[in-house]
Design a protein around this motif. Structure first.
Motif, PDB file in Angstrom:
ATOM      1  N   VAL A  97      -4.412  58.491  41.678  1.00 30.56           N
ATOM      2  CA  VAL A  97      -5.286  59.490  41.112  1.00 30.56           C
ATOM      3  C   VAL A  97      -4.544  60.841  41.276  1.00 30.56           C
ATOM      4  O   VAL A  97      -4.284  61.621  40.665  1.00 30.56           O
ATOM      5  CB  VAL A  97      -6.845  59.531  41.562  1.00 30.56           C
ATOM      6  CG1 VAL A  97      -7.354  60.842  41.498  1.00 30.56           C
ATOM      7  CG2 VAL A  97      -7.536  58.440  41.374  1.00 30.56           C
ATOM      8  N   VAL A  98      -4.000  61.038  42.862  1.00 27.71           N
ATOM      9  CA  VAL A  98      -3.335  62.193  42.992  1.00 27.71           C
ATOM     10  C   VAL A  98      -1.893  62.245  42.203  1.00 27.71           C
ATOM     11  O   VAL A  98      -1.655  63.262  41.717  1.00 27.71           O
ATOM     12  CB  VAL A  98      -2.978  61.790  44.610  1.00 27.71           C
ATOM     13  CG1 VAL A  98      -1.687  63.249  44.994  1.00 27.71           C
ATOM     14  CG2 VAL A  98      -4.108  62.034  45.522  1.00 27.71           C
ATOM     15  N   MET A  99      -1.409  60.966  42.253  1.00 33.22           N
ATOM     16  CA  MET A  99       0.053  60.924  41.319  1.00 33.22           C
ATOM     17  C   MET A  99      -0.305  61.437  39.752  1.00 33.22           C
ATOM     18  O   MET A  99       0.360  61.879  39.143  1.00 33.22           O
ATOM     19  CB  MET A  99       0.881  59.566  41.498  1.00 33.22           C
ATOM     20  CG  MET A  99       1.471  59.524  42.802  1.00 33.22           C
ATOM     21  SD  MET A  99       1.902  57.755  43.071  1.00 33.22           S
ATOM     22  CE  MET A  99       3.359  57.843  41.911  1.00 33.22           C
ATOM     23  N   LEU A 100      -1.239  60.956  39.412  1.00 32.32           N
ATOM     24  CA  LEU A 100      -1.882  61.033  37.942  1.00 32.32           C
ATOM     25  C   LEU A 100      -1.976  62.674  37.792  1.00 32.32           C
ATOM     26  O   LEU A 100      -1.676  63.211  36.673  1.00 32.32           O
ATOM     27  CB  LEU A 100      -3.019  60.344  37.539  1.00 32.32           C
ATOM     28  CG  LEU A 100      -3.218  60.423  36.144  1.00 32.32           C
ATOM     29  CD1 LEU A 100      -2.361  60.131  35.111  1.00 32.32           C
ATOM     30  CD2 LEU A 100      -4.988  59.715  35.728  1.00 32.32           C
ATOM     31  N   GLY A 101      -2.648  63.010  38.770  1.00 27.58           N
ATOM     32  CA  GLY A 101      -2.990  64.709  38.646  1.00 27.58           C
ATOM     33  C   GLY A 101      -1.754  65.611  38.948  1.00 27.58           C
ATOM     34  O   GLY A 101      -1.456  66.320  37.890  1.00 27.58           O
ATOM     35  N   MET A 102      -0.751  65.174  39.507  1.00 27.22           N
ATOM     36  CA  MET A 102       0.452  65.606  39.582  1.00 27.22           C
ATOM     37  C   MET A 102       1.406  65.758  38.261  1.00 27.22           C
ATOM     38  O   MET A 102       1.837  66.659  37.840  1.00 27.22           O
ATOM     39  CB  MET A 102       1.253  65.306  40.647  1.00 27.22           C
ATOM     40  CG  MET A 102       0.819  65.795  42.175  1.00 27.22           C
ATOM     41  SD  MET A 102       1.979  65.258  43.575  1.00 27.22           S
ATOM     42  CE  MET A 102       1.814  63.595  43.489  1.00 27.22           C
TER      43      MET A 102
END
Length: 578
Positions: A64-69
């Motif tokens: 999720v963090v990587m998707l947001g980035m």
């Protein structure tokens, strides 16, 4: 920082906010690019290798963090791509406007020495190449520095020895890049000169297309164009060769770096001094490290193209107009029309002979004078000096007793109307071309000016009347019609001083009579100076000035000069025999 560098950077000033936003997005993009491999490393080392019980939730959370980035990265990239390019386009617009304004200020002597096609290239192709540099320059540099620095720190953290092996390639790459970059710059400069030559040739051939076709010389023009076209291709060959060596050489170096990482990284794993997860992260960071190098390669190309165009742009911008207003110049107002030459001499260049020599003449307000003499004695030059199209080499010219160097160019030229032999009409309608004499004029004033110039009847016979499009340079009109439109334009200007530069010499008898009537009406109650080859058209002049290579040879009325049996009488008798 030299003056050209300051000038280059000055175009960012109106868009400093947009530039700051562009660089901020570049910083975010760089940071996210560096963080993504660290996220992968976190998953492989901290989650998978440790076999944590909450491994699945940790992987999903990191996903999720990587998707947001990635979303933020994409939005920032979109901003850079759109707004950044628009910033470059705005700056290109500003530069082109500044160059066009400067073109308007330059004197006739400048245009005597430069081809129109070459100048068009400076205003189009050269500035166009700057758009990408102005946009991508700061952005590429910022992203490259950030990514390169960040990747270097991460690589050093993972394995110092392997990092130093990678960085051993960079000094060699720098020398290689510097050498071929220099060759690219030289080739690009020649190439831009050659495309200017092509534009000049096309402009020359198309402007004279009627002459070309009348002499059936299409093949001659084609050969001239092909010659310039071949020279351009030859210049591009050297440029592409240097660019290929430059680009592909740096790509080869980056591939060697990858091979070095594989070989020495694999050896480190065998020696148990490096873990596989760290090698994977190292590879990802090497990819990040190579991307700034590729950006710098692209920046070098943009820089060479852009800075070459900027140098050519500045070469024109740094040309100072020969003729400018004096610091304390006054407005010329309520002009009566007195014109006085005091010991005026003129030559076009220092190494050229004098065209006019020590000419002194006083023309009274409202006086009608004619300038006659053989070709090349300076009749047109004499008239060109009055509105300061050229500057006198010696002596001074006065309007109503005021030296023309002491008045503003705008007010001086507003007081003088010129009707030339070679009429220039602009693309557009009949009304647009007449209105050029006074841009504030109403339609009623335009029609009145056309009537006074004996042009109204033929205008109304045109398909659209005053709204008829006359084509480039008035190609759809006859010579007499074009001349009467130019006279209507001067009627609308309503100047106190009129100059007729052989205005009827190229017309047939019927057109000449119509134009002559218009000229006579225009010259009423105005100071009038007429240049004429046909002496029969100036018999009624109040004074005839006979110019020779040594200046004013004779002056007087037609009858007086005939009685003197001098140069004028000889010229008149010669024309009667024809």
């Amino acid at each position: 920082m030299n003056s050209r560098t300051r000038k280059f950077l000055s175009y960012y000033k109106p868009y400093i906010g947009l530039l700051a936003a562009d660089l901020a997005c570049a910083f975010i993009v760089s940071a996210i690019t560096l963080l993504l491999p660290l996220c992968v490393r976190y998953i492989t080392i901290n989650v998978l290798e440790e076999q944590r019980p909450d491994a699945l939730s940790q992987i999903y959370l990191m996903g999720v963090v990587m998707l947001g980035m990635v979303i933020i990265h994409t939005l920032c990239d979109m901003f850079i791509s759109y707004k950044g390019h628009m910033m470059g386009a705005y700056m290109e617009r500003d530069m082109r406007s500044e160059l066009f304004d400067h073109f308007q200020k330059l004197s006739f002597s400048f245009y005597d020495e430069h081809k129109t096609g070459q100048l068009m290239t400076r205003a189009t192709n050269d500035i166009l190449s700057l758009t990408e540099l102005y946009h991508h320059g700061p952005e590429d540099l910022a992203i490259s520095v950030l990514k390169f620095t960040g990747a270097f720190i991460i690589l050093m953290y993972i394995d110092v020895k392997l990092t130093f092996i990678v960085f051993m390639f960079f000094p060699v790459m720098a020398v290689f890049a510097f050498y071929f970059n220099k060759r690219m710059n030289k080739a690009l400069r020649v190439s831009k000169d050659r495309i200017g030559d092509i534009n000049a040739q096309v402009e020359d051939s198309l402007s004279g297309i009627r002459v070309v076709k009348s002499f059936s010389n299409e093949q001659v023009e084609k050969e001239k164009f092909e010659y310039e076209n071949r020279r351009f291709v030859d210049s591009r060959r050297e440029g592409y060769k240097s660019e290929t060596y430059f680009h592909e050489g740096l790509v080869g170096f980056t591939q060697l770096i990858t091979i070095a990482v594989i070989v020495f990284g694999g050896a480190a794993i065998v020696d148990a001094s490096l873990e596989l997860a760290d090698l994977l992260t190292f590879f990802l960071c090497i990819g990040i490290l190579i991307e700034p190098i590729q950006r710098l390669v692209n920046f070098a190309r943009l820089y060479q193209e852009g800075i070459t165009g900027f140098d050519r742009f500045m070469e024109i911008l740094e040309v100072e107009p020969d003729i400018v207003d004096a610091p304390d110049a006054i407005e010329l107002a309520h002009v009566r029309g007195s014109v006085e030459f005091r010991n005026v001499s003129f030559k076009y260049k220092e190494d050229y002979g004098e065209v006019l020599k020590h000419v002194s003449l006083h023309i009274k307000p409202g006086e009608y004078i004619a300038l006659v003499g053989p070709s090349g004695v300076g009749k047109t030059t004499f008239c060109s000096l009055i509105p300061r199209f050229y500057e006198t080499s010696e002596g001074s010219i006065l309007i109503d007793g005021i030296p023309i160097r002491d008045v503003t160019l705008r007010s001086l030229r507003r007081s003088i109307g010129i009707v030339q032999q070679d009429v220039y009409l602009f693309s557009g309608t009949v009304a647009d071309n007449i209105r050029y004499g006074n841009m504030e004029a109403s339609m009623e004033e335009i029609v009145e000016a056309a009537k006074r110039a004996n042009a109204h009847d033929f205008i109304m016979a045109l398909p659209g009347g005053y709204d008829t499009d006359i084509g480039q340079r008035g190609v759809k009109l006859s010579g007499g019609q074009k001349q009467r439109l130019s006279i209507a334009r001067v009627f609308l200007k309503n100047p106190p001083i009129i100059i007729f530069d052989e205005a009827t010499s190229s017309l047939d008898n019927e057109s000449e009579r119509a134009v002559q009537q218009s000229l006579e009406q225009l010259s009423e109650n105005r100071t009038t100076i007429v240049i004429a080859h046909r002496l029969s058209t100036v018999r009624n002049a109040q004074r005839i000035i006979v110019l020779s290579d040594d200046g004013i040879e004779e002056q007087g009325t037609h009858e007086e000069l005939i009685g003197k049996k001098g140069r004028y009488a000889h010229l008149y008798e010669m024309q009667l025999r024809v």
